[in-house]
Structures are given as structure tokens and as C-alpha cells.
Write an enzyme that holds these catalytic residues in place. Sequence first.
Site, short mmCIF file in Angstrom:
data_model
loop_
_atom_site.label_atom_id
_atom_site.label_comp_id
_atom_site.label_asym_id
_atom_site.label_seq_id
_atom_site.Cartn_x
_atom_site.Cartn_y
_atom_site.Cartn_z
CG HIS A 137 -1.97 -1.00 1.20
ND1 HIS A 137 -3.03 -0.98 2.08
CD2 HIS A 137 -2.17 -2.10 0.42
CE1 HIS A 137 -3.83 -2.00 1.83
NE2 HIS A 137 -3.33 -2.69 0.83
CB CYS A 146 -6.51 -0.60 5.32
SG CYS A 146 -4.77 -1.11 5.18
CD GLU A 199 -1.93 4.13 3.26
OE1 GLU A 199 -1.66 3.49 2.21
OE2 GLU A 199 -3.09 4.18 3.72
CB CYS A 234 -1.93 1.60 6.27
SG CYS A 234 -1.57 0.77 4.69
#
Length: 157
Positions: A56, A86, A58, A89
Site C-alpha cells: 500500500h 486500512c 502508506e 497501514c
Amino acid sequence: MSERLDDENYMRQALQQADLAAAQGEVPVGAVLVLTDGQVFKAHNAPISQHDVSAHAEIQVMREACQSIGNYRLLGAQLFVTLEPCLMCAGAMIHARIQRLVFAASEPKTGAVHSLYQVLSDTRLNHQPEVIGGVLQEEASTQLKYFFKVRRKEKKR
């Protein structure tokens, strides 16, 4: 006022990263991380292209910053993300000790900051970053909606 302008500037950079993700067929999420010494790191979603569920935006940007400074703690860092993080993260942000999270669009299905869960404000955990939501929300939402509209049309073909 200056902080708000900085937030918008960094969020625009994150939106540019999201554009890069979309161009690669990834969900358009971008992130910018700013360290206290002024170093800036940028990344975008890449789980599909990297065959990595954890890629992701992040995680990508935190990983890059941690490797650059030689430490898994990102004390005082500010993270700018185009979509509400999410659970994975948000958990990484807690472990890294991110000081401040600024995000654009909410994510009602998987958001772990205020939509579905409120992980970053849970006082049972040992760290709670400052959270600012909705910075350039319209731009980020439009970007995501357009991406998924195009993807649905492609699937119909």
C-alpha cells in the site's frame, strides 16, 4: 493558515502519486511522508505490480523513509495519504510513531481511522497520532471514482 497550505501542498503531491498508481493499473492511492528534518518521501499503491499485499502507498513510503534513516521509528513524521488508511497501514503508523496523519477521502468499507474503525484514536494503544481528514477530499474522491468507473467499463467489454 500556513499549516493548512502545507497540508494542501503535500496532499497535491500525494494525488500526483495516486495518478502514477492509476497509470500502472493500481488503485489510485498516493502518500507523502515528511520528516522533521524536511526530507520528503513519496510512494503510491503497488500491490498488484509487486505481487505484495502489503505494498500500500502508506507502507511503501514508510518503508522507504525507515530504510533511508536507518530506523523503524519515524518520530515527528507527518504522513499525507489520499485515502483513509486500512487496519494494516494504521497499525504500521502506530508502530512507526507517526506524529501526524493527514488524509483526503474517507473509506467506508475498510477505513481504520474514523469510518469503520478508529484505531489511531484508541487510547488502549501506546501511540495516537494527530489526525486531520478531508484535505482535498473532493479531488481524491473524484480520482478514485473515475478509476473504478473506467475499470467497470473495461470489465464489461
